[in-house]
Design a protein around this motif. Structure first.
Motif, mmCIF file in Angstrom:
data_model
loop_
_atom_site.group_PDB
_atom_site.id
_atom_site.type_symbol
_atom_site.label_atom_id
_atom_site.label_comp_id
_atom_site.label_asym_id
_atom_site.label_seq_id
_atom_site.Cartn_x
_atom_site.Cartn_y
_atom_site.Cartn_z
ATOM 1 N N GLN A 35 0.835 -1.208 0.000
ATOM 2 C CA GLN A 35 0.000 0.000 0.000
ATOM 3 C C GLN A 35 0.865 1.252 0.000
ATOM 4 O O GLN A 35 0.541 2.239 -0.655
ATOM 5 C CB GLN A 35 -0.941 0.010 1.201
ATOM 6 C CG GLN A 35 -2.080 -0.946 1.069
ATOM 7 C CD GLN A 35 -3.053 -0.829 2.239
ATOM 8 O OE1 GLN A 35 -2.740 -0.259 3.281
ATOM 9 N NE2 GLN A 35 -4.232 -1.384 2.056
ATOM 10 N N GLU A 36 1.969 1.203 0.706
ATOM 11 C CA GLU A 36 2.866 2.350 0.784
ATOM 12 C C GLU A 36 3.444 2.686 -0.592
ATOM 13 O O GLU A 36 3.445 3.847 -1.010
ATOM 14 C CB GLU A 36 3.993 2.046 1.776
ATOM 15 C CG GLU A 36 4.958 3.177 1.970
ATOM 16 C CD GLU A 36 6.056 2.819 2.964
ATOM 17 O OE1 GLU A 36 6.522 3.752 3.624
ATOM 18 O OE2 GLU A 36 6.440 1.651 3.067
ATOM 19 N N GLU A 38 2.232 1.714 -3.536
ATOM 20 C CA GLU A 38 1.130 2.081 -4.416
ATOM 21 C C GLU A 38 0.760 3.558 -4.239
ATOM 22 O O GLU A 38 0.658 4.312 -5.205
ATOM 23 C CB GLU A 38 -0.087 1.206 -4.137
ATOM 24 C CG GLU A 38 -1.277 1.545 -4.997
ATOM 25 C CD GLU A 38 -2.493 0.687 -4.697
ATOM 26 O OE1 GLU A 38 -3.535 0.938 -5.330
ATOM 27 O OE2 GLU A 38 -2.427 -0.222 -3.839
ATOM 28 N N ARG A 39 0.596 3.988 -3.000
ATOM 29 C CA ARG A 39 0.236 5.391 -2.739
ATOM 30 C C ARG A 39 1.320 6.351 -3.205
ATOM 31 O O ARG A 39 1.036 7.385 -3.797
ATOM 32 C CB ARG A 39 -0.032 5.596 -1.254
ATOM 33 C CG ARG A 39 -1.329 5.000 -0.799
ATOM 34 C CD ARG A 39 -1.568 5.287 0.680
ATOM 35 N NE ARG A 39 -2.632 4.451 1.173
ATOM 36 C CZ ARG A 39 -2.583 3.760 2.294
ATOM 37 N NH1 ARG A 39 -1.540 3.838 3.092
ATOM 38 N NH2 ARG A 39 -3.600 3.010 2.660
ATOM 39 N N GLN A 42 1.350 6.467 -7.051
ATOM 40 C CA GLN A 42 0.179 7.189 -7.551
ATOM 41 C C GLN A 42 0.330 8.689 -7.333
ATOM 42 O O GLN A 42 -0.011 9.481 -8.207
ATOM 43 C CB GLN A 42 -1.099 6.667 -6.898
ATOM 44 C CG GLN A 42 -1.505 5.311 -7.407
ATOM 45 C CD GLN A 42 -2.726 4.757 -6.702
ATOM 46 O OE1 GLN A 42 -3.196 5.299 -5.708
ATOM 47 N NE2 GLN A 42 -3.238 3.657 -7.209
ATOM 48 N N GLN A 43 0.863 9.091 -6.188
ATOM 49 C CA GLN A 43 1.066 10.514 -5.928
ATOM 50 C C GLN A 43 2.127 11.083 -6.871
ATOM 51 O O GLN A 43 1.948 12.161 -7.434
ATOM 52 C CB GLN A 43 1.461 10.760 -4.467
ATOM 53 C CG GLN A 43 1.679 12.215 -4.135
ATOM 54 C CD GLN A 43 0.443 13.092 -4.344
ATOM 55 O OE1 GLN A 43 -0.686 12.625 -4.322
ATOM 56 N NE2 GLN A 43 0.667 14.360 -4.554
#
Length: 78
Positions: A35-36, A38-39, A42-43
């Protein structure tokens, strides 16, 4: 030990290549992106210049197509 992923604005093709390498390495583990990561990716994708965004999505589509679903909202969908 947890890794810290830093969100950076991609300034060059080398930055994009590094991001793709990071994604490829995580995907090779068979669990997908954390998740880290991925975020952070994406940012970085959201704030990147258009030509670097296109380069990133093209590289993911070509080299790691199984990761495209992480970036569909950014134009990575089929």
């Amino acid at each position: 030990m947890a890794r810290t992923i830093t969100v950076t604005k991609w300034e060059s093709e080398q930055d994009v290549d590094n991001a793709v390498h990071t994604i490829r390495s995580e995907m090779a583990g068979g669990r997908g992106l954390s998740q880290e990561t991925e975020r952070a990716m994406q940012q970085s994708l959201r704030i990147a210049d258009a030509h670097l965004t296109d380069s990133f999505l093209r590289a993911i589509r070509e080299h790691i197509p199984e990761a495209m679903h992480y970036f569909e909202e950014h134009g990575g969908g089929s």
